[in-house]
Design a protein around this motif. Structure first.
Motif, short mmCIF file in Angstrom:
data_model
loop_
_atom_site.label_atom_id
_atom_site.label_comp_id
_atom_site.label_asym_id
_atom_site.label_seq_id
_atom_site.Cartn_x
_atom_site.Cartn_y
_atom_site.Cartn_z
N THR A 217 1.04 -1.39 0.21
CA THR A 217 -0.38 0.35 -0.16
C THR A 217 1.35 1.07 0.09
OG1 THR A 217 -0.10 0.31 2.34
CG2 THR A 217 -2.14 -1.26 1.56
N LYS A 218 0.20 2.47 -0.56
CA LYS A 218 0.89 3.44 -0.52
C LYS A 218 1.65 3.89 0.87
CE LYS A 218 -0.07 8.60 -0.19
NZ LYS A 218 -1.66 9.72 -1.17
N GLU A 248 2.82 14.72 -3.07
CA GLU A 248 1.03 14.41 -2.95
C GLU A 248 0.40 14.83 -4.13
OE1 GLU A 248 -1.13 12.65 -1.68
OE2 GLU A 248 0.15 12.18 0.67
N LEU A 251 1.34 13.02 -7.78
CA LEU A 251 0.84 11.60 -7.56
C LEU A 251 -1.02 12.53 -7.90
CD1 LEU A 251 0.58 9.78 -3.80
CD2 LEU A 251 1.82 8.83 -6.21
N ASN A 273 0.85 1.24 -10.80
CA ASN A 273 0.59 1.39 -10.07
C ASN A 273 0.52 0.25 -8.83
OD1 ASN A 273 -2.53 0.42 -9.70
ND2 ASN A 273 -2.44 2.52 -10.41
N ARG A 289 -3.45 3.66 -2.41
CA ARG A 289 -3.67 3.41 -4.24
C ARG A 289 -2.31 4.66 -3.87
NH1 ARG A 289 -5.58 4.17 -9.75
NH2 ARG A 289 -6.91 1.69 -9.61
N TYR A 290 -0.73 3.41 -4.99
CA TYR A 290 -0.14 4.37 -4.62
C TYR A 290 0.87 4.26 -6.46
CZ TYR A 290 5.36 5.80 -3.95
OH TYR A 290 6.30 6.15 -4.26
N TRP A 291 1.12 4.92 -6.75
CA TRP A 291 1.71 5.41 -7.88
C TRP A 291 4.11 5.52 -8.26
CZ3 TRP A 291 -0.22 4.20 -12.95
CH2 TRP A 291 -1.82 4.68 -13.01
#
Length: 394
Positions: A217-218, A248, A251, A273, A289-291
């Motif tokens: 996870t983020k 931030e 993202l 992601n 969610r994380y990119w």
């Protein structure tokens, strides 16, 4: 690609065509950009099932309630012709190069309920590219800014919003806007710049991808799992270290311009992601969610991979629902504020988590800004709601 809810040019070779100077004289599509895809059958039923990014049905809507043929108002259309030409070319090239590998390029979407086919969409892009190329090269008035020319040569379809959660919606779409921010950063971690943009290892052709990052996870990433002493140290590459606010913004907008402390600068764009959906109604800081990012040479919009994303430009690009409204759909928005409505022309060449699915909103790429204050000053002049029209070549 913008990711503020989840969620920031290649050219076709165009032949200059010999035509007269009258607006009624129009170009034909060049051979280089002939349609390369086959249309799926036009939907016999007006009912349409909206899909999310994973191809899963979300709701059903009657297309007759969303679209109606209606001429543009007689007000000059605002656009940036050179930027528009670049985005149109890059978008059209995407269809040409990736029609066999990206199913998005084959989707007619909800406009099929109004008889719009994919070849018509491609013909629209070709015609606009040829028209702009002629007008710019001959240094004459831009015909695509003339509503009389638009009404003569395009089918104009007003798009009425559909939001299943808002049965009392008006006939105006919600218009949000996004931007590319510049942020200071460092190539090494420091007390000030302590939050990284990470790059995943490159994909190896003909080998399965290592999906270790799908399990994180983020919050796990931000806790330092990839940093020295973390259990996955060395699995990814830090591209830049920013403040948490800088991360931030990256993202949120999908692209960031980093000005490094060593005097260099570079664009970075979202790549892949962790596969977790964006949770609507949850603060961006608390999203799971994380990119992961990749360095790029230009602002990037939609693409199935980081390598093939469309080059986009401010002032002429909309992010929207490419799954259901469609990639490459040319849109005119009408600002009805004040005594004299204003029209603006652009193309859907980007998307993001807000549009999975979303039949009531567009997102306008406003520009590149050094800080939030300058961005907010520019955004104050943009409307929150607009009438929207989709153009299809007759």
């Amino acid at each position: 690609m913008r990711f503020y809810w989840l969620s920031a040019a290649s050219c076709l070779s165009m032949m200059f065509l010999t035509v007269g100077c009258q607006a009624a004289t129009v170009p034909s599509a060049p051979a280089e950009v002939a349609a390369t895809v086959t249309s799926s059958p036009v939907a016999a039923s007006p009912l349409y099932t909206a899909l999310d990014e994973f191809g899963q049905p979300q709701f059903q809507v009657d297309g007759r309630n969303l679209f109606r043929d209606r001429p543009l108002p007689s007000h000059r259309i605002s656009t940036a012709p050179m930027k528009l030409l670049q985005v149109l070319r890059s978008t059209r090239q995407y269809f040409q190069d990736f029609s066999d590998t990206d199913p998005i390029t084959q989707r007619e979407g909800i406009l099929a309920t109004k008889g719009v086919t994919l070849p018509q969409v491609l013909d629209t892009l070709d015609f606009m590219i040829a028209t702009l190329t002629e007008d710019i090269s001959r240094r004459r008035p831009i015909r695509l800014q003339d509503p009389t020319f638009i009404n003569q040569h395009f089918r104009v379809i007003q798009w009425l919003p559909h939001n299943p959660r808002n049965p009392n919606q008006t006939e105006e779409l919600r218009l949000t806007n996004y931007a590319i921010f510049t942020h200071r950063g460092s190539r090494t971690r420091s007390e000030t710049y302590n939050t990284a943009l990470y790059a995943l290892p490159p994909r190896v052709p003909d080998q399965p991808e290592d999906l270790f990052y799908k399990q994180l996870t983020k919050q796990q990433v931000l806790e330092g799992i990839f940093e020295s002493g973390g259990s996955l140290y060395g699995r990814v590459k830090p591209l830049a270290y920013l403040t948490r606010r800088g991360l931030e913004d990256a993202l949120m907008q999908g692209t960031i311009l980093v000005q490094f402390t060593d005097g260099t600068e570079a664009f970075f764009n979202v790549d892949r992601n962790n596969g977790l959906p964006f949770a609507k109604g949850v603060s961006p800081y608390d999203q799971r969610r994380y990119w992961y990012f990749r360095q790029v040479a230009a602002i990037k919009g939609y693409g199935s991979t980081i390598e093939n994303k469309i080059n986009i430009q401010p002032e002429v690009t909309f992010a929207g629902d490419v799954w259901n409204i469609g990639l490459g759909r040319v849109v005119v928005i009408e600002d009805t504020r004040g005594r004299q409505p204003k029209l603006r022309l652009g193309v859907i060449a980007d998307t993001g988590g807000a549009f999975m699915p979303n039949l009531y909103q567009l997102d306008f790429l406003a520009g590149i800004f050094p800080d939030r204050a300058s961005y907010q000053a520019a955004a104050r002049h943009l409307p929150d709601h607009v009438r929207a029209y989709i153009l299809i070549k007759k």
